[in-house]
Design a protein around this motif. Structure first.
Motif, short mmCIF file in Angstrom:
data_model
loop_
_atom_site.label_atom_id
_atom_site.label_comp_id
_atom_site.label_asym_id
_atom_site.label_seq_id
_atom_site.Cartn_x
_atom_site.Cartn_y
_atom_site.Cartn_z
N MET A 1 11.89 34.71 20.02
CA MET A 1 10.85 35.11 20.97
C MET A 1 9.96 36.16 20.33
O MET A 1 10.37 36.92 19.50
N TYR A 64 16.49 40.30 13.64
CA TYR A 64 15.40 39.41 14.04
C TYR A 64 15.10 38.33 13.01
O TYR A 64 14.73 37.21 13.36
N HIS A 67 15.65 34.54 13.37
CA HIS A 67 14.79 33.62 14.11
C HIS A 67 13.76 32.91 13.21
O HIS A 67 13.75 31.68 13.15
N HIS A 92 5.72 33.25 11.17
CA HIS A 92 5.06 32.95 12.44
C HIS A 92 4.99 34.11 13.44
O HIS A 92 4.11 34.15 14.26
N ASP A 93 5.94 35.04 13.36
CA ASP A 93 5.89 36.16 14.31
C ASP A 93 5.40 37.47 13.67
O ASP A 93 5.36 38.50 14.33
N ASP A 158 9.73 26.58 16.98
CA ASP A 158 9.94 27.90 17.55
C ASP A 158 10.60 27.76 18.93
O ASP A 158 11.60 28.40 19.24
#
Ligand code: MN
Length: 756
Positions: A1, A64, A67, A92-93, A158
């Protein structure tokens, strides 16, 4: 997320070792799609991701970096994409959640990668803002499709990882995310041909939306697996022997049905687990000698199978000669198995199988990176058309879009031989609007294969269609029932809206003149008296019906004299308690609790003997849940009540996806004092006295009251509907059972809409 509220700082030291393990695992799984020289780029992206997310933990407790690496792994090993996509998945994040900017990405990784990251960040940006409608965001998301489809594929990966790790989220977030997933992401995966991902998303979504049903079906699958495998073996053995004799290199297996697809069939067809599960399906995947002989090999295998088992006529599906729009290729047939049951067989080459499982990405692999032409391009073009229509409201658009995603397609021809693709079940009128809205507006009929047909004629693939127009034709509201495509619907609605506006204006002034004569001011109170009198529900409907002369207003004086009682339907002030202790406030503070922020996190318990009264409850009319049903709550921050829907109600699922932040998990345990309205639909063979038999059974049930009963007979068949007040699902099921025992009654069902 990607949202920042779910992260906490951790000890940095062991994170490095942990991340290094993840990296090794990723590299070993992407070796198939990545050249050695590209690994430097992946390492660079990994290092930046690791560095930028350093010290941050996921809600589940892991660092994290887990992810982005997991998303990258899905991208390569489950979707089959290469270096560029893996790099973007890792990053991507980064722009979204850390100090690094898009310029940094551009500087380190170049134009192409930063453009994709930009797309991904924009999607996340709109998705996570609490205030905005997710439907609107989804529209934006699709806009980016035409830029680079990899943005969508990474977003799907994702979502898949977030669904796989949804356990660590609070229940209300779970519902919101699971709702969005079934509403948007699964259909999208389907349309892109990512069958395996679509199926997993559906199953995971079901797990959180209907946990009990999910558990029950999984357990039953486990119990029946051995028996099923035996049946498959018995059926396959003669096929295996003959295929081996013909020197064909192949794999044969029973196609497993997903939990969701079993559940969905049970709901839609109202049947038991066994009836769905017993249907056997077999898949044969063969190694082709080369691309050119694939088709011939499929038919050779078909011929071998049908030497052993008799095929069902009309059940051949040839998606080799003309593949589906999402790229699917295979030969399907249905044969009679040894125990008298139909068995579906899918025949595919290894290449076809990969396309079936991985969809569009596999096309890339076989055709090079420029393969985005043909079908997918056409699809993107159609989406663009829908998106560019400024009139359509976001939610309406979504419904249309979803419909277009699910439906199969037909191909029809213009008189000049040009191909038009339309959704299955489209009519001649859809075709007319597909050509041009002016043709649609003026259509009076059509010729299909040179034969005259009406506007609601349902087209079939291969039809040649010619539209007949007339300048005297006028658009009619009923046309909406004859069309399927978003394009036709929008054109018709727009034309009607323009007309309705005039009519409403006319009706309004007629009413005002009449009231003036009676010396009455046209206030809201006056309208409230008039509206129920004509069995309509809105002001505009009243004006419009007056404007078109349907409502004559002859009794206006009489109506206004009448003393109407306020009719309140299905609105109860129930007492609600929350499960957490924090809500066990003293009586004196309750009033202020009500005004305070509503707590969406803890499940709402609806019962009737709680000692607190915090919120009132509204029972939704669309699905009419009763105590014992699986339910969810929806509370708009502007309202002081919570609306209760069945968890499987289509409106509820739409709300979960469009206003998921206002959804609250709920349990309805109330059953005393309260009666809820339920509707039964029944039919059977007509005989004298059947109606009184049915009412006799109902009146015997002490806990049930009839509100309305309606029975109609025609051609020896009766059909009926009964509105009842019941206390809970148990009583209702009892009653259904007793009615179904009556001689002549064929089926009794509770009337309820079920969402896909
Ligand atoms: Mn993410």
């Amino acid at each position: 997320m990607s949202s920042k509220d779910q992260i906490i700082k951790i000890n940095i030291e062991d994170e490095d070792a942990y991340a290094e393990d993840l990296y090794k695992d990723l590299i070993s799984s992407c070796s198939k799609h990545v050249k050695i020289k590209d690994i430097t780029l992946i390492r660079k992206a990994f290092d930046l991701a690791k560095e930028s997310h350093k010290g941050v933990k996921r809600k589940s407790g892991e660092p994290y970096i887990l992810h982005p690496v997991a998303v990258a792994k899905i991208i390569t090993s489950e979707i089959g994409l290469g270096t560029t996509s893996i790099t973007c998945a890792l990053l991507h994040d980064v722009v979204e959640d850390t100090e690094y900017t898009l310029e940094d990405i551009n500087h380190f990784f170049g134009e192409k990668i930063s453009a994709i990251i930009d797309g991904l960040t924009k999607i996340s940006d709109v998705f996570d803002k609490q205030s905005s409608l997710q439907a609107e965001n989804f529209r934006k998301m699709l806009m980016t499709l035409s830029d680079d489809v990899r943005v969508i594929l990474i977003k799907l990966a994702d979502r898949l990882h977030n669904m796989r790790t949804l356990d660590s989220m609070p229940p209300n977030k779970q519902l919101k995310i699971a709702g969005e997933t079934i509403y948007l992401y699964a259909p999208l995966a389907h349309r892109l041909g990512l069958y395996a991902i679509k199926s997993e998303l559906e199953d995971l979504s079901l797990k959180y939306r209907h946990p009990d049903a999910f558990e029950e079906i999984s357990a039953k699958i486990k119990d029946n697996e051995k028996k099923r495998q035996q049946e498959i073996n018995r059926f396959s053995l003669p096929i295996i022997e003959k295929l081996e004799n013909s020197k064909i290199n192949f794999d044969i297996n029973g196609r497993p049905k997903s939990i969701f697809s079993i559940w969905n069939k049970m709901q839609v067809k109202n049947i038991q687990f066994g009836e769905v599960y017993d249907l056997m399906a077999i898949r044969i995947i063969f190694k082709s000698l080369n691309r050119e002989t694939e088709k011939a090999q499929c038919w050779q295998i078909y011929s071998i199978i049908t030497d052993i088992y008799t095929p069902k006529p009309d059940r051949i599906r040839d998606w080799i000669s003309s593949p589906k729009a999402n790229g699917y290729e295979a030969l399907h047939t249905t044969v009679m198995g040894p125990n008298g049951k139909w068995v579906e067989i899918q025949i595919r080459s290894e290449r076809m199988d990969e396309i079936a499982e991985r969809g569009f990405a596999a096309h890339w692999k076989y055709k090079g990176e420029n393969a985005s032409e043909n079908e997918l391009d056409r699809w993107i073009k159609r989406i663009r058309e829908m998106l560019e229509n400024p009139n359509s409201d976001a939610l309406e658009f979504l419904d249309d879009f979803k419909m277009n995603l699910f439906s199969a397609e037909i191909m029809v021809f213009t008189p000049k031989g040009e191909i038009k693709t339309l959704p299955k079940h489209s009519t001649t009128l859809d075709f007319a609007f597909e050509i041009h809205s002016e043709i649609g507006n003026k259509a009076i009929g059509a010729k299909v294969n040179h034969k005259l047909v009406p506007l609601n004629y349902v087209l079939r693939s291969g039809d040649q269609v010619e539209i007949i127009t007339s300048n005297k034709q006028k658009i009619q509201k009923e046309w909406l029932e004859n069309v399927l495509t978003a394009k036709a619907k929008t054109s018709i609605t727009d034309a009607i809206k323009a007309e309705t506006k005039d009519r409403i204006q006319k009706g309004k002034s007629i009413l005002e003149t009449k009231l003036k004569i009676l010396n009455i001011n046209p206030s809201g109170r006056v309208l409230k008296k008039i509206i129920p009198e004509y069995k309509i529900s809105t002001k505009d409907e009243l004006y419009s019906k007056i404007g078109s002369g349907i409502i004559k207003l002859d009794n206006l004086k009489k109506i206004l004299k009448k003393n109407t009682k306020n009719k309140i339907i299905r609105y109860w002030d129930l007492q609600i308690s929350k499960t957490t202790s924090s809500n066990k406030t003293k009586k004196s503070t309750e009033v202020s609790t009500k005004k305070q922020k509503f707590n969406y996190k803890d499940p709402l318990i609806i019962n009737d003997d709680a000692d607190q009264e915090l919120y009132s409850i509204k029972i939704s009319d669309c699905c009419s849940p009763i105590p014992g049903d699986e339910v969810i709550g929806y509370k708009n921050p502007n309202d002081d009540f919570v609306i209760i829907h069945k968890a499987k109600c289509p409106t509820a699922i739409r709300l979960m996806s469009s206003e998921g932040n206002y959804i609250v998990p709920a349990k309805w345990i109330s059953q005393k004092f309260l009666s809820s309205l339920a509707k039964l639909i029944l039919n059977g063979i007509d005989r004298i006295g059947i109606a009184s038999d049915i009412t006799a059974v109902i009146s015997k049930e002490l806990s049930v009251n009839i509100r309305k009963i309606f029975i109609e007979t025609h051609d020896g068949i009766f059909e009926g509907a009964i509105d009842l007040y019941v206390h809970n699902v148990r009583d209702l099921n009892n009653l259904i059972m007793n009615i179904s025992k009556i001689k002549g009654v064929d089926s009794v069902k509770r009337n309820e809409k079920i969402a896909k």
